[in-house]
Design a protein around this motif. Sequence first.
Motif, PDB file in Angstrom:
ATOM      1  N   SER A  89       0.817  -1.159  -0.001  1.00  0.00           N
ATOM      2  CA  SER A  89       0.088   0.256  -0.028  1.00  0.00           C
ATOM      3  C   SER A  89       0.922   1.300   0.006  1.00  0.00           C
ATOM      4  CB  SER A  89      -1.068   0.035   1.039  1.00  0.00           C
ATOM      5  OG  SER A  89       0.007   0.372   2.425  1.00  0.00           O
ATOM      6  N   ALA A  90       0.339   2.241  -0.322  1.00  0.00           N
ATOM      7  CA  ALA A  90       0.918   3.763  -0.265  1.00  0.00           C
ATOM      8  C   ALA A  90       1.598   3.955   1.296  1.00  0.00           C
ATOM      9  CB  ALA A  90       0.079   4.759  -0.871  1.00  0.00           C
ATOM     10  N   GLU A  91       0.702   3.458   2.011  1.00  0.00           N
ATOM     11  CA  GLU A  91       1.016   3.757   3.479  1.00  0.00           C
ATOM     12  C   GLU A  91       2.379   2.962   3.935  1.00  0.00           C
ATOM     13  OE1 GLU A  91      -2.171   2.873   2.469  1.00  0.00           O
ATOM     14  OE2 GLU A  91      -2.866   5.028   2.748  1.00  0.00           O
ATOM     15  N   GLU A  92       2.220   1.614   3.510  1.00  0.00           N
ATOM     16  CA  GLU A  92       3.633   0.754   3.827  1.00  0.00           C
ATOM     17  C   GLU A  92       4.669   1.464   3.016  1.00  0.00           C
ATOM     18  OE1 GLU A  92       2.192  -3.626   4.020  1.00  0.00           O
ATOM     19  OE2 GLU A  92       1.592  -2.663   2.061  1.00  0.00           O
ATOM     20  N   ALA A  93       4.467   2.068   1.937  1.00  0.00           N
ATOM     21  CA  ALA A  93       5.815   2.658   1.153  1.00  0.00           C
ATOM     22  C   ALA A  93       6.349   3.925   1.932  1.00  0.00           C
ATOM     23  CB  ALA A  93       5.269   2.815  -0.172  1.00  0.00           C
ATOM     24  N   ALA A  96       8.062   3.193   4.870  1.00  0.00           N
ATOM     25  CA  ALA A  96       9.431   2.723   4.432  1.00  0.00           C
ATOM     26  C   ALA A  96      10.222   3.703   4.005  1.00  0.00           C
ATOM     27  CB  ALA A  96       9.529   1.348   3.599  1.00  0.00           C
ATOM     28  N   GLY A  97       9.843   5.048   3.880  1.00  0.00           N
ATOM     29  CA  GLY A  97      10.354   5.932   2.816  1.00  0.00           C
ATOM     30  C   GLY A  97      10.813   5.855   1.570  1.00  0.00           C
ATOM     31  N   CYS A  98       9.897   5.148   0.847  1.00  0.00           N
ATOM     32  CA  CYS A  98      10.251   4.930  -0.760  1.00  0.00           C
ATOM     33  C   CYS A  98       8.916   4.795  -1.306  1.00  0.00           C
ATOM     34  CB  CYS A  98      11.117   3.980  -0.835  1.00  0.00           C
ATOM     35  SG  CYS A  98      10.321   2.329  -0.027  1.00  0.00           S
ATOM     36  N   THR A  99       8.916   4.720  -2.496  1.00  0.00           N
ATOM     37  CA  THR A  99       7.522   4.380  -3.497  1.00  0.00           C
ATOM     38  C   THR A  99       7.138   3.045  -3.290  1.00  0.00           C
ATOM     39  OG1 THR A  99       8.796   3.773  -5.406  1.00  0.00           O
ATOM     40  CG2 THR A  99       8.434   6.246  -5.175  1.00  0.00           C
ATOM     41  N   ALA A 104       8.686  -2.836  -3.507  1.00  0.00           N
ATOM     42  CA  ALA A 104       8.483  -4.079  -3.822  1.00  0.00           C
ATOM     43  C   ALA A 104      10.025  -4.604  -4.308  1.00  0.00           C
ATOM     44  CB  ALA A 104       7.394  -4.074  -5.048  1.00  0.00           C
ATOM     45  N   GLU A 105      10.768  -3.716  -5.018  1.00  0.00           N
ATOM     46  CA  GLU A 105      11.927  -4.115  -5.451  1.00  0.00           C
ATOM     47  C   GLU A 105      13.071  -4.337  -4.122  1.00  0.00           C
ATOM     48  OE1 GLU A 105      16.067  -2.138  -7.699  1.00  0.00           O
ATOM     49  OE2 GLU A 105      14.016  -1.101  -7.747  1.00  0.00           O
TER      50      GLU A 105
END
Length: 118
Positions: A89-93, A96-99, A104-105
């Motif tokens: 999700s956008a929230e998880e990203a 983590a401070g990233c897109t 995912a990468e």
Amino acid sequence: NFDDVLIPEDHVSRSPNDTYYVDENTVLRCHTSAHQAEMLRKGETHFLLTGDVYRLGGSKCAGWPVKRDSIDATHYPVFHQMEGVCLFSAEEAAEAGCTQAELAEKELKRSLEGLAKH
């Protein structure tokens, strides 16, 4: 089912070289993507699928995926395949401070490195 499994319109897997199109509106299921679509519709975001793939010209069974390849030194009509799906999700990203793509990468790299250690 390409749209159902979030594959972009310009992705190579949509090519007639990779997928068997019966006509303009009908495609034989390729890879294990039909199961991915089912899992995504159920709301799953992290899962692993495994399956046997039978290529056109080889043995086929209804419901199993098919690939459009001829038998040669590097292709055979049967192979085994595993596919993993992990959506963030956008929230998880953001946490983590990233897109989402970067997250995912990172997670894919972490998972593959972990597999290589075993």
